[in-house]
Design a protein around this motif. Sequence first.
Motif, mmCIF file in Angstrom:
data_model
loop_
_atom_site.group_PDB
_atom_site.id
_atom_site.type_symbol
_atom_site.label_atom_id
_atom_site.label_comp_id
_atom_site.label_asym_id
_atom_site.label_seq_id
_atom_site.Cartn_x
_atom_site.Cartn_y
_atom_site.Cartn_z
ATOM 1 N N ILE A 54 0.836 -1.202 0.000
ATOM 2 C CA ILE A 54 0.000 0.000 0.000
ATOM 3 C C ILE A 54 0.874 1.257 0.000
ATOM 4 N N ALA A 55 1.900 1.262 0.870
ATOM 5 C CA ALA A 55 2.781 2.422 0.960
ATOM 6 C C ALA A 55 3.511 2.660 -0.363
ATOM 7 N N ASN A 56 4.023 1.590 -0.967
ATOM 8 C CA ASN A 56 4.727 1.751 -2.233
ATOM 9 C C ASN A 56 3.794 2.292 -3.312
ATOM 10 N N ASP A 57 2.557 1.812 -3.322
ATOM 11 C CA ASP A 57 1.593 2.280 -4.316
ATOM 12 C C ASP A 57 1.273 3.763 -4.105
ATOM 13 N N VAL A 58 1.079 4.143 -2.847
ATOM 14 C CA VAL A 58 0.747 5.538 -2.538
ATOM 15 C C VAL A 58 1.917 6.464 -2.861
ATOM 16 N N PHE A 59 3.113 6.100 -2.396
ATOM 17 C CA PHE A 59 4.275 6.961 -2.629
ATOM 18 C C PHE A 59 4.642 7.025 -4.114
ATOM 19 N N ALA A 60 4.508 5.910 -4.814
ATOM 20 C CA ALA A 60 4.792 5.925 -6.257
ATOM 21 C C ALA A 60 3.807 6.829 -6.984
ATOM 22 N N TYR A 61 2.532 6.788 -6.549
ATOM 23 C CA TYR A 61 1.529 7.655 -7.171
ATOM 24 C C TYR A 61 1.843 9.127 -6.908
ATOM 25 N N ILE A 62 2.221 9.446 -5.663
ATOM 26 C CA ILE A 62 2.518 10.839 -5.311
ATOM 27 C C ILE A 62 3.736 11.339 -6.094
ATOM 28 N N CYS A 63 4.797 10.533 -6.131
ATOM 29 C CA CYS A 63 6.007 10.950 -6.855
ATOM 30 C C CYS A 63 5.728 11.074 -8.355
ATOM 31 N N GLY A 64 4.959 10.149 -8.892
ATOM 32 C CA GLY A 64 4.615 10.237 -10.303
ATOM 33 C C GLY A 64 3.681 11.391 -10.595
ATOM 34 N N PHE A 65 2.807 11.707 -9.646
ATOM 35 C CA PHE A 65 1.841 12.800 -9.809
ATOM 36 C C PHE A 65 2.562 14.138 -9.968
ATOM 37 N N PHE A 66 3.598 14.358 -9.155
ATOM 38 C CA PHE A 66 4.268 15.654 -9.156
ATOM 39 C C PHE A 66 5.484 15.701 -10.085
ATOM 40 N N TRP A 67 6.207 14.582 -10.208
ATOM 41 C CA TRP A 67 7.485 14.652 -10.922
ATOM 42 C C TRP A 67 7.617 13.655 -12.081
ATOM 43 N N GLY A 68 6.621 12.796 -12.269
ATOM 44 C CA GLY A 68 6.764 11.747 -13.271
ATOM 45 C C GLY A 68 6.861 12.273 -14.694
ATOM 46 N N LYS A 69 7.961 11.991 -15.364
ATOM 47 C CA LYS A 69 8.173 12.436 -16.744
ATOM 48 C C LYS A 69 8.649 11.305 -17.663
ATOM 49 N N THR A 70 9.266 10.269 -17.075
ATOM 50 C CA THR A 70 9.891 9.214 -17.881
ATOM 51 C C THR A 70 9.086 7.928 -17.772
ATOM 52 N N PRO A 71 8.422 7.492 -18.847
ATOM 53 C CA PRO A 71 7.620 6.252 -18.790
ATOM 54 C C PRO A 71 8.474 5.058 -18.389
ATOM 55 N N LEU A 72 7.867 4.158 -17.617
ATOM 56 C CA LEU A 72 8.586 3.009 -17.075
ATOM 57 C C LEU A 72 8.420 1.759 -17.934
ATOM 58 N N ILE A 73 7.173 1.411 -18.271
ATOM 59 C CA ILE A 73 6.910 0.167 -18.985
ATOM 60 C C ILE A 73 5.680 0.365 -19.868
ATOM 61 N N LYS A 74 5.711 -0.192 -21.058
ATOM 62 C CA LYS A 74 4.624 0.012 -22.004
ATOM 63 C C LYS A 74 3.321 -0.637 -21.550
ATOM 64 N N LEU A 75 3.421 -1.741 -20.810
ATOM 65 C CA LEU A 75 2.200 -2.408 -20.360
ATOM 66 C C LEU A 75 1.361 -1.509 -19.466
ATOM 67 N N SER A 76 2.013 -0.618 -18.743
ATOM 68 C CA SER A 76 1.318 0.319 -17.874
ATOM 69 C C SER A 76 1.886 1.701 -18.172
ATOM 70 N N PRO A 77 1.382 2.355 -19.222
ATOM 71 C CA PRO A 77 2.079 3.508 -19.809
ATOM 72 C C PRO A 77 2.177 4.737 -18.934
ATOM 73 N N LYS A 78 1.347 4.869 -17.905
ATOM 74 C CA LYS A 78 1.460 6.048 -17.049
ATOM 75 C C LYS A 78 2.397 5.831 -15.852
ATOM 76 N N LYS A 79 2.920 4.629 -15.691
ATOM 77 C CA LYS A 79 3.954 4.408 -14.685
ATOM 78 C C LYS A 79 5.232 5.109 -15.128
ATOM 79 N N THR A 80 5.904 5.743 -14.182
ATOM 80 C CA THR A 80 7.128 6.471 -14.508
ATOM 81 C C THR A 80 8.286 6.009 -13.633
#
Length: 513
Positions: free
Chosen positions: A292-318
Amino acid sequence: MSDHHHQPDLAADDNDDNLDTSSSATTATATAAGLRARQPVIDRLRAHDPVSGGRGAASQRKLAAAAAAAGTSEDSDTTGWPASDTARSGGDDADADAEGDDRTGGAQGGDSPPVQLLADAPTSQRWRNWWVRTTWTLIMIAAFFVILLSGHGWAGMLVVLLQLAVFREVIAIAHVPSKERKLPWFRLINWYFLFATNYFLYGESVLQHFAHLIPPFLLPFASHHRFISFLLYCVGLVFFVLNLKKGFYKFQFAQFAWTHMALLLVVVQSHAIINNIFEGMIWFVVPCSLVIANDVFAYICGFFWGKTPLIKLSPKKTWEGFIGGALMTLLFGFFSAWALIQFPYFICPVQDQLGMSFWSDVQCTPNPVFLPKTYVLPVNFPLLGSQSIRLPPFLLHTLVLSLFASSIAPFGGFFASGVKRAFKIKDFGDTIPGHGGITDRFDCQFMMGTFSFIYVTTFVGRIGAADVLQRAMVLSTSEQMMVFRGVAEMLRDSGALEGAAADACIAAVSGIF
C-alpha cells in the motif's frame, strides 16, 4: 471412403476448431465484415455516452447487444476466446484513459492517442483524479485497520472474501454468454474447482495450526485430508469431461485452463496470506502495508514529478514514481515494523482461538526474531558512537520485504495489466471508484503475500508443536506411545522434567508395550 466424404464430418465435429484453411479464411472474412457492419451502431452508442466513451461496464453490455443486433457472432476464434474484444472494451485506447496508477496496460500503437502522464495532465483533471482516488484510498485503509485490529479470524475472513471477489472478476473476463447458455453446468464447474481447491488448502492450514482442537469424530477426515482432497478434484475432472459438448471442445478446454490459472494465481496465493496471519498478525500487516505504501508513494512521486515512462504495459507508470516509491517504502517499512513489534497482539501467533483482538490480553513467548540482537559493524560510524548496533532481526527482514514490495511486487500489477491488454478491457471491474475492480487494487498483494510466506518459512519460521501433532495424528497407537516415551526421555535428560515424573511416564508406557 474418399477424402471429400470425410472433410464435412471433421468440420462438423468441432466448429470452434476451424481445422481447414478455407474455413479459417471464411471465418476471418465474416468477422471483418461483421465488425464493419456494426461499427456505425457502436459509434452511435459511444456518442450518447461521452463520459466513458463506451468503455464502462454498462456501455460494454450495450455494445455487446448492439453487436448481436447487427448480426455479428459472439463465438470465439480459433483460440476459444471471444472474437470481438473491441465491443467489450471500447477499443485499444481504453487503457489510455486509466486513472491513478494506470494498472490498465494501455496500447500505444495503432490509432491509439499518445498516453498523457499525470504530471502533464490538465490541472483540473489531475486534482479531480487525486481527490477521488485519495478519498477511496483512505476509506480502504481505515476499513483494513479496523478489521485487522478486530482479530485474526476477521482478517482471515477478509482474505477469503477478497479471494472470492478476485476469482469472480478474473473468471468473468473470459466469459462468452452465447456459448455458456448452451453449456448448463459451465459456471458450476468453475466454482466447484474453487471449492475443491479451498477445501485442500484451508484444510492444510487448520491441520497445521489447530490440529489439537479437532474433535474426535472429525479425526478420520483430518488424517485422510489429502486423499479426500484429491478425490474431490477427480470428481470435478470427471464432471468436466462428461459435460464436453461437440462444437464447444476448444472453448471448454480454454476455459478449463483459464480456471486453473486463476486457481494458481489467486487461490493458492491467498492461502499463503492466511498462513501468514496464523503465524502472527505482523506477517500479514507489514507486507500488506508495504505494498500500500509503495503504491501511494509511487503515485505521489509520479503525480508531481513523473516524466519518464517506465513500462509500455502500464504507460502512465514512470521511473520517478518507481524510484521515489521504493525509497519511501524502505523508510516506511523500517519505522512501521519497529512500532508494531512493541505490541504482543501483532507478534504472537494464533494459539487456541481466533477470537482474540487487539484489545485482548495477549501473551506469548516472543520469537527471537523480535528480540534485540547486537550486530558488529565492519567500520565505526561516528553517528552511532560505536562499532556495533542493537536491533531486532525483524527490522532487517523488513528491509528485504520492502525491497521486494517496491521492486518485484509491482510486476504483479504489470502482469494484470498484460491480462487486461490481452482482453482489451480497461479494468477488471468498477467496484472501487478511482481504482477499478477488486483485482485492480489487490493484484500486487497476492505476490507479496506468497513471497512473505516463503521467506518466513525459509529464513524465520520453525516447526511448531502444531506441526508435530499433525504428523503424530496419522501414526498408530503403538507408534504414538513410542514418540511419547522418546519425548519423556528427552525432557528428563535435558532437566526440563523431574526425573521421578519422567521415569513414571516411561514406566507407564513400557508397561503397556
